[in-house]
Design a protein around this motif. Structure first.
Motif, PDB file in Angstrom:
ATOM      1  N   TYR A 189      32.782 -17.045 102.316  1.00 47.92           N
ATOM      2  CA  TYR A 189      32.872 -17.725 103.610  1.00 47.92           C
ATOM      3  C   TYR A 189      33.142 -19.209 103.389  1.00 47.92           C
ATOM      4  O   TYR A 189      32.746 -19.782 102.373  1.00 47.92           O
ATOM      5  CB  TYR A 189      31.580 -17.546 104.410  1.00 47.92           C
ATOM      6  N   ILE A 190      33.800 -19.811 104.375  1.00 45.30           N
ATOM      7  CA  ILE A 190      34.128 -21.228 104.296  1.00 45.30           C
ATOM      8  C   ILE A 190      33.827 -21.891 105.637  1.00 45.30           C
ATOM      9  O   ILE A 190      33.990 -21.277 106.699  1.00 45.30           O
ATOM     10  CB  ILE A 190      35.619 -21.407 103.913  1.00 45.30           C
ATOM     11  N   ASP A 191      33.366 -23.142 105.574  1.00 46.74           N
ATOM     12  CA  ASP A 191      33.064 -23.903 106.789  1.00 46.74           C
ATOM     13  C   ASP A 191      34.284 -24.734 107.169  1.00 46.74           C
ATOM     14  O   ASP A 191      34.760 -25.575 106.386  1.00 46.74           O
ATOM     15  CB  ASP A 191      31.854 -24.810 106.559  1.00 46.74           C
ATOM     16  N   VAL A 204      32.803 -23.922 112.478  1.00 47.51           N
ATOM     17  CA  VAL A 204      32.660 -22.469 112.418  1.00 47.51           C
ATOM     18  C   VAL A 204      32.624 -22.019 110.957  1.00 47.51           C
ATOM     19  O   VAL A 204      33.163 -22.690 110.068  1.00 47.51           O
ATOM     20  CB  VAL A 204      33.810 -21.743 113.158  1.00 47.51           C
ATOM     21  N   LYS A 205      31.984 -20.894 110.725  1.00 48.49           N
ATOM     22  CA  LYS A 205      31.953 -20.280 109.393  1.00 48.49           C
ATOM     23  C   LYS A 205      32.817 -19.021 109.444  1.00 48.49           C
ATOM     24  O   LYS A 205      32.530 -18.096 110.211  1.00 48.49           O
ATOM     25  CB  LYS A 205      30.524 -19.925 108.993  1.00 48.49           C
ATOM     26  N   LEU A 206      33.874 -18.997 108.620  1.00 48.42           N
ATOM     27  CA  LEU A 206      34.838 -17.899 108.668  1.00 48.42           C
ATOM     28  C   LEU A 206      34.918 -17.186 107.330  1.00 48.42           C
ATOM     29  O   LEU A 206      34.863 -17.809 106.268  1.00 48.42           O
ATOM     30  CB  LEU A 206      36.224 -18.425 109.044  1.00 48.42           C
ATOM     31  N   PHE A 219      35.076 -14.812 116.969  1.00 56.20           N
ATOM     32  CA  PHE A 219      34.159 -13.986 117.752  1.00 56.20           C
ATOM     33  C   PHE A 219      33.623 -14.830 118.900  1.00 56.20           C
ATOM     34  O   PHE A 219      33.124 -15.938 118.675  1.00 56.20           O
ATOM     35  CB  PHE A 219      33.003 -13.485 116.888  1.00 56.20           C
ATOM     36  N   GLU A 220      33.731 -14.301 120.105  1.00 58.20           N
ATOM     37  CA  GLU A 220      33.260 -15.060 121.276  1.00 58.20           C
ATOM     38  C   GLU A 220      31.769 -15.365 121.153  1.00 58.20           C
ATOM     39  O   GLU A 220      30.972 -14.511 120.774  1.00 58.20           O
ATOM     40  CB  GLU A 220      33.528 -14.261 122.544  1.00 58.20           C
ATOM     41  N   GLU A 221      31.422 -16.597 121.461  1.00 52.65           N
ATOM     42  CA  GLU A 221      30.022 -17.039 121.389  1.00 52.65           C
ATOM     43  C   GLU A 221      29.819 -18.147 122.409  1.00 52.65           C
ATOM     44  O   GLU A 221      30.213 -19.293 122.196  1.00 52.65           O
ATOM     45  CB  GLU A 221      29.691 -17.540 119.979  1.00 52.65           C
ATOM     46  N   GLU A 222      29.200 -17.791 123.541  1.00 53.43           N
ATOM     47  CA  GLU A 222      29.034 -18.728 124.652  1.00 53.43           C
ATOM     48  C   GLU A 222      28.278 -19.979 124.228  1.00 53.43           C
ATOM     49  O   GLU A 222      28.633 -21.104 124.588  1.00 53.43           O
ATOM     50  CB  GLU A 222      28.294 -18.030 125.805  1.00 53.43           C
ATOM     51  N   LYS A 223      27.224 -19.817 123.420  1.00 49.75           N
ATOM     52  CA  LYS A 223      26.388 -20.956 123.031  1.00 49.75           C
ATOM     53  C   LYS A 223      27.159 -21.971 122.202  1.00 49.75           C
ATOM     54  O   LYS A 223      26.843 -23.163 122.206  1.00 49.75           O
ATOM     55  CB  LYS A 223      25.166 -20.458 122.244  1.00 49.75           C
ATOM     56  N   LYS A 282      24.890 -13.110 111.470  1.00 44.37           N
ATOM     57  CA  LYS A 282      24.992 -13.879 112.705  1.00 44.37           C
ATOM     58  C   LYS A 282      25.690 -15.218 112.531  1.00 44.37           C
ATOM     59  O   LYS A 282      26.222 -15.787 113.486  1.00 44.37           O
ATOM     60  CB  LYS A 282      23.603 -14.070 113.306  1.00 44.37           C
ATOM     61  N   GLU A 283      25.695 -15.749 111.310  1.00 47.95           N
ATOM     62  CA  GLU A 283      26.336 -17.046 111.092  1.00 47.95           C
ATOM     63  C   GLU A 283      27.855 -16.947 111.074  1.00 47.95           C
ATOM     64  O   GLU A 283      28.551 -17.962 111.200  1.00 47.95           O
ATOM     65  CB  GLU A 283      25.855 -17.656 109.778  1.00 47.95           C
ATOM     66  N   ARG A 284      28.384 -15.758 110.924  1.00 51.37           N
ATOM     67  CA  ARG A 284      29.838 -15.595 110.856  1.00 51.37           C
ATOM     68  C   ARG A 284      30.445 -15.742 112.238  1.00 51.37           C
ATOM     69  O   ARG A 284      29.999 -15.134 113.205  1.00 51.37           O
ATOM     70  CB  ARG A 284      30.189 -14.228 110.271  1.00 51.37           C
ATOM     71  N   ASN A 285      31.529 -16.528 112.323  1.00 47.55           N
ATOM     72  CA  ASN A 285      32.219 -16.751 113.593  1.00 47.55           C
ATOM     73  C   ASN A 285      33.618 -16.164 113.636  1.00 47.55           C
ATOM     74  O   ASN A 285      34.310 -16.306 114.646  1.00 47.55           O
ATOM     75  CB  ASN A 285      32.302 -18.255 113.892  1.00 47.55           C
ATOM     76  N   GLY A 286      34.061 -15.516 112.529  1.00 46.75           N
ATOM     77  CA  GLY A 286      35.393 -14.934 112.534  1.00 46.75           C
ATOM     78  C   GLY A 286      35.966 -14.839 111.135  1.00 46.75           C
ATOM     79  O   GLY A 286      35.235 -14.730 110.151  1.00 46.75           O
ATOM     80  N   SER A 287      37.311 -14.904 111.035  1.00 46.47           N
ATOM     81  CA  SER A 287      38.004 -14.720 109.747  1.00 46.47           C
ATOM     82  C   SER A 287      39.232 -15.618 109.663  1.00 46.47           C
ATOM     83  O   SER A 287      39.845 -15.954 110.674  1.00 46.47           O
ATOM     84  CB  SER A 287      38.462 -13.272 109.572  1.00 46.47           C
TER      85      SER A 287
END
Length: 447
Positions: A189-191, A204-206, A219-223, A282-287
């Protein structure tokens, strides 16, 4: 249309395990590096791999931690030891699928070999990437290669270099950027940061996913204010182990990674039902997929948790998306009949009184030549797309595009015929249930 049923022959051999298991891929004696040519297809890396002595083609995928075999050619046989049935779950909104876990397999990538590797074999014929890429693809391999070597991927010349970590030296490089990696379940993963619609940069962490052909998935994330932009469209995103993946396509205002940044990069937002399996981190936001990665010469160093990036010749390529609304796939072979004209000549002999007649007779013959050729069919049609409005439907077999017979080209080239600027006219002839139909539409910019 002729389709070929694929099968796999499994031999269960009851033999003793190796006295000394080989836990790493090994270089040839006296070698510090090996160069492997690859084929770049739809932003994906396809490399030759030998499994238990059988030559195959695998995708190099940094997003998988175990090799997966899912497609064999007709007649292939593969010796498998110590096998057991299991259930696998992956991307897609479907259920688990049955697979075979096989231990103690030998893998050889050029001169690099490992003789004790675990392998998952999927027998479901629906899991088949060959149809979507147009060439034989038998499986996926990732972590086992990346963990044993420092891997240099040169997308510009389609070559990978594997280096022994202990003998590799980082050269001074003013144009390179080195970034840290973090790992979860053997995946890198990379920030980075994205500015989606408001212009505000969001950290984001992808996942670094060389096995994904898209540029970005989020990945959709309202917060976190990771929301789908207003300008978007529904689309088919691909197939995972657990079924088809649908979602929305759009663009982000800016994507930044180290000192590099891209404007209007393509992004896909997969439906939440298709990513339940991967959201356990949970820390993953996508790719980050191949359409971003190919813009760099990439050095991936798992041991030092580091990635090095340098611009490749693809760096400034535009981020294109499918404006036609058609997804094509290769689906076996079809029989075509072509009228061929053949000429023959016949010189007449001298006449009875010794005077030559001097006449030449030319005869033209026409005959039908039957050939088996590649069959390309419509795999998906996006709703509210130019192709959809024209009347094309899933299952239509493409005969020609803008007057060119598609069986003479690769799937990659045929897909390219459907690309271009907004307003480009596309004329297609298709076979639908043995009836030839003509369709016409123009490419339309949505994003």
């Amino acid at each position: 249309m002729i389709t070929v049923k694929k099968h796999i022959i499994l031999f269960f051999l009851c033999i003793a395990s190796f006295a000394q298991a080989q836990y790493k891929f090994m270089m040839p004696k006296g070698k510090d590096k090996v160069t492997i040519p690859f084929e770049l297809l739809n932003n994906l890396i396809l490399i030759p791999v030998e499994v238990n002595g059988v030559e195959m083609s695998f995708l190099l995928d940094s997003g998988v931690n175990k090799p997966i075999l899912f497609n064999l050619n007709p007649g292939d046989s593969l010796e498998i030891e110590q096998r057991e049935r299991i259930q696998l779950r992956g991307l897609g909104s479907g259920s688990t699928i049955s697979a075979v876990r096989a231990r103690s397999n030998s893998f050889k990538i050029k001169n690099v070999e490992k003789i004790d590797l675990e392998l998952f074999i999927i027998l479901d014929e629906e899991i088949n990437m060959s149809t979507r890429l147009g060439v034989p693809v038998h499986g996926i391999i990732g972590y086992d290669v990346f963990k044993d070597f420092i891997v240099e991927i040169n997308y510009s010349n389609s070559k990978i270099k594997l280096y022994k970590p202990e003998s590799y030296t980082y050269k001074s490089c003013r144009k390179c950027v080195d970034l840290p990696l973090t790992f979860r379940h053997s995946k890198p993963y990379i920030d980075v940061s994205v500015a989606i619609e408001s212009g505000e940069e969001i950290p984001v962490k992808l996942l670094i996913d060389s096995g994904g052909s898209d540029a970005l998935w989020l990945f959709e994330e309202e917060k976190l204010n990771i929301n789908v932009p207003d300008k978007n469209f529904d689309d088919f995103l691909g197939k995972g182990l657990s079924g088809s993946i649908y979602g929305k396509r759009s663009r982000v205002k800016k994507f930044s990674m180290g000192g590099f940044s891209f404007k209007n990069a393509k992004v896909a937002f997969p439906d939440s039902s298709a990513i339940v399996y991967v959201k356990n981190f949970k820390e993953r936001n996508g790719s980050i997929g191949g359409e971003i990665l190919k813009r760099f010469k990439v050095v991936i160093d798992y041991g030092n948790k580091r990635i090095r990036l340098r611009k490749s010749r693809f760096y400034s390529d535009p981020f294109r998306y499918n404006m036609s609304g058609i997804e094509l796939q290769h689906n076996g072979m079809r029989l075509v009949s072509e009228v061929v004209k053949r000429s023959t000549s016949d010189s007449s002999s001298p006449s009875g009184n010794g005077n030559p007649v001097g006449e030449v007779s030319i005869v033209f013959e026409h005959y039908n030549k039957f050939s088996l050729v590649k069959s390309f069919e419509v795999a998906e049609v996006r709703e509210d797309s130019p192709a959809g409005y024209s009347g094309l439907i899933k299952g239509d077999v493409i005969i020609s595009i803008n007057g060119r017979y598609v069986h003479k080209y690769s799937l990659n080239r045929v897909t390219g015929m459907l690309e271009g600027k907004e307003g480009k006219k596309i004329r297609m002839k298709v076979n639908r249930n043995n009836v030839l139909l003509d369709f016409e539409f123009r490419l339309k910019e949505v994003l």
